[in-house]
Design a protein around this motif. Structure first.
Motif, PDB file in Angstrom:
ATOM      1  N   GLN A  66       0.835  -1.191   0.000  1.00 22.70           N
ATOM      2  CA  GLN A  66       0.000   0.000   0.000  1.00 22.70           C
ATOM      3  C   GLN A  66       0.879   1.254   0.000  1.00 22.70           C
ATOM      4  OE1 GLN A  66      -3.871  -0.848   2.299  1.00 22.70           O
ATOM      5  NE2 GLN A  66      -2.418  -2.300   3.162  1.00 22.70           N
ATOM      6  N   ARG A  67       0.277   2.402  -0.276  1.00 24.05           N
ATOM      7  CA  ARG A  67       1.077   3.630  -0.419  1.00 24.05           C
ATOM      8  C   ARG A  67       1.907   3.864   0.844  1.00 24.05           C
ATOM      9  NH1 ARG A  67      -2.293   8.864  -1.457  1.00 24.05           N
ATOM     10  NH2 ARG A  67      -3.375   7.568  -3.001  1.00 24.05           N
ATOM     11  N   GLY A  68       3.172   4.241   0.627  1.00 20.08           N
ATOM     12  CA  GLY A  68       4.102   4.426   1.732  1.00 20.08           C
ATOM     13  C   GLY A  68       4.975   3.228   2.000  1.00 20.08           C
ATOM     14  N   CYS A  74       5.196   7.074  -2.356  1.00 22.53           N
ATOM     15  CA  CYS A  74       5.231   7.640  -0.995  1.00 22.53           C
ATOM     16  C   CYS A  74       4.990   9.145  -1.096  1.00 22.53           C
ATOM     17  CB  CYS A  74       6.574   7.381  -0.330  1.00 22.53           C
ATOM     18  SG  CYS A  74       6.921   5.667   0.043  1.00 22.53           S
ATOM     19  N   SER A  80      -2.235  12.700   2.493  1.00 20.36           N
ATOM     20  CA  SER A  80      -2.360  11.731   1.401  1.00 20.36           C
ATOM     21  C   SER A  80      -2.507  10.301   1.902  1.00 20.36           C
ATOM     22  CB  SER A  80      -1.136  11.811   0.473  1.00 20.36           C
ATOM     23  OG  SER A  80      -1.074  13.065  -0.169  1.00 20.36           O
ATOM     24  N   TYR A  81      -2.423  10.113   3.211  1.00 18.98           N
ATOM     25  CA  TYR A  81      -2.506   8.773   3.795  1.00 18.98           C
ATOM     26  C   TYR A  81      -3.757   8.613   4.649  1.00 18.98           C
ATOM     27  CZ  TYR A  81       2.359   8.600   2.289  1.00 18.98           C
ATOM     28  OH  TYR A  81       3.513   8.640   1.538  1.00 18.98           O
ATOM     29  N   HIS A  85      -7.943   8.202   0.954  1.00 19.72           N
ATOM     30  CA  HIS A  85      -6.900   7.846  -0.019  1.00 19.72           C
ATOM     31  C   HIS A  85      -6.586   6.345   0.026  1.00 19.72           C
ATOM     32  CE1 HIS A  85      -6.181  12.238   0.080  1.00 19.72           C
ATOM     33  NE2 HIS A  85      -5.710  12.063  -1.144  1.00 19.72           N
ATOM     34  N   LEU A  86      -6.448   5.800   1.236  1.00 15.10           N
ATOM     35  CA  LEU A  86      -6.063   4.394   1.361  1.00 15.10           C
ATOM     36  C   LEU A  86      -7.154   3.472   0.825  1.00 15.10           C
ATOM     37  CD1 LEU A  86      -4.417   4.444   4.909  1.00 15.10           C
ATOM     38  CD2 LEU A  86      -3.260   4.475   2.691  1.00 15.10           C
ATOM     39  N   GLY A 232       6.529   7.416   5.246  1.00 14.51           N
ATOM     40  CA  GLY A 232       5.268   7.178   4.528  1.00 14.51           C
ATOM     41  C   GLY A 232       4.343   6.259   5.312  1.00 14.51           C
ATOM     42  N   SER A 233       4.898   5.178   5.845  1.00 14.41           N
ATOM     43  CA  SER A 233       4.058   4.234   6.586  1.00 14.41           C
ATOM     44  C   SER A 233       3.596   4.811   7.918  1.00 14.41           C
ATOM     45  CB  SER A 233       4.804   2.918   6.800  1.00 14.41           C
ATOM     46  OG  SER A 233       5.960   3.083   7.604  1.00 14.41           O
ATOM     47  N   ASN A 235       2.973   7.857   8.436  1.00 17.59           N
ATOM     48  CA  ASN A 235       1.954   8.872   8.146  1.00 17.59           C
ATOM     49  C   ASN A 235       0.532   8.313   8.240  1.00 17.59           C
ATOM     50  OD1 ASN A 235       3.621  11.082   7.858  1.00 17.59           O
ATOM     51  ND2 ASN A 235       3.800  10.895   5.636  1.00 17.59           N
ATOM     52  N   TRP A 236       0.384   6.986   8.139  1.00 16.94           N
ATOM     53  CA  TRP A 236      -0.937   6.396   8.357  1.00 16.94           C
ATOM     54  C   TRP A 236      -1.433   6.752   9.763  1.00 16.94           C
ATOM     55  CZ3 TRP A 236      -2.353   1.096   5.945  1.00 16.94           C
ATOM     56  CH2 TRP A 236      -1.873   1.016   4.649  1.00 16.94           C
TER      57      TRP A 236
END
Length: 315
Positions: A66-68, A74, A80-81, A85-86, A232-233, A235-236
């Motif tokens: 997944q994103r990040g 990223c 964006s998280y 978005h997810l 990036g991760s 940021n979730w």
């Protein structure tokens, strides 16, 4: 041949304004999709034991980083998280493959995304299977604000939000040690340590408990995070309060058939006392393991999932 070398090769798929690194198996089973969503600090590789078994059982298995994460995009903006978005990324995957809906499976943060996806896009989720993290009811206060009151400023969810960048830098500096120390099982109970748990794990020389994977498998995670970094991760986590606001007007009850799998030794997540209130069509299974359920007990997880999916087939 090892699990590592058997793992599918990735393809990059453009969805929702980003590119996701996607691993697929069972392409011959097109029309019967199942999407596996990893948690933190994980990777699509966390599902290495489930992918071939599900493909063999007749599913088109779709496993994104997944994103990040991994080689997926990223974005630099924290917002964006968020859950829009997810979940939008997963809708984009369904659209990419031409599916109206799919079975979604999530572990840890991946479970949070699957619950949120099911709330926001109920027509795109056929069934939901979640490991470790039960449905989180919204409550009267934003989640981080609530956690800060209950657990204090050093609780890692709170710390990630109130001191942005601090933990990211320490985890980036100690990637191998942090991942070696967090992916453990049979960890003996110890009194809570002062400070922030994830930073402590990154700086601890000697890990507790037993490793849940071989050095070769762990290297897959280490290489991925050395390339992407942790921001990036993480940021979730920094979108939990934003998610609380985004879900304000959404019907909080999930009607889809759902399976919740807990690890009885999981110290990271508490079992929900209100799960059946918000997910009335849920079945609950408890396994004798810790937090990393599908990696600690792969055969049992595979057996439980396949048995439940067979039972839930509509004739």
């Amino acid at each position: 041949m090892s699990i590592t070398t058997d793992f599918p090769k990735p393809t990059m798929v453009a969805v929702n304004g980003v590119e996701l690194e996607v691993f697929e198996a069972g392409q011959e089973n097109v029309g019967n999709p199942i999407v596996l969503c990893h948690g933190w600090p994980e990777h699509a590789f966390s599902w290495r034991y489930q992918i071939p078994v599900l493909a063999e059982a007749g599913y088109h298995v779709i496993v994104p980083n997944q994103r990040g994460y991994g080689n997926s995009s990223c974005p630099s903006e924290v917002s964006s998280y968020d859950i829009e978005h997810l979940s939008g990324d997963l809708i984009g995957l369904l659209d990419h493959y031409g599916y109206e809906d799919a079975i979604f499976v999530g572990h840890d943060w991946g479970a949070m995304v699957v619950w949120g996806l099911t709330l926001l896009h109920p027509d795109r989720v056929n069934k939901a299977i979640n490991l470790s993290l039960p449905y989180q009811e919204r409550g009267e206060k934003p989640w981080i604000e609530f956690m800060e009151e209950i657990f204090g400023e050093d609780f890692y969810f709170v710390h990630f939000n109130r001191q942005p960048g601090v933990a990211d830098a320490i985890l980036d500096k100690n990637t191998s040690r942090f991942l070696r120390n967090i992916f453990r099982k049979n960890v003996p109970p110890v009194p809570p340590q002062p400070g922030m748990m994830m930073i402590n794990l990154a700086e601890t020389e000697t890990p507790l408990g037993e490793a849940i994977m071989s050095d070769g498998d762990l290297d897959v995670f280490i290489s991925a995070y050395k390339a992407s970094g942790f921001t990036g991760s993480i940021n979730w986590y920094r979108n939990l309060d934003r998610n609380w606001h985004l879900l304000a007007g959404v019907n909080p009850v999930i009607q889809q058939p759902a399976l919740m799998i807990y690890g009885n030794r999981d110290t990271a997540v508490a079992k929900s006392e209100t799960l059946s209130t918000f997910v009335p069509n849920v079945d609950v299974i408890n396994l004798d393991c810790g937090h990393w359920i599908q990696q600690e007990k792969p055969e049992e997880v595979n057996r439980v999932i396949l048995k439940w999916l067979t039972k839930k087939v509509v004739i």
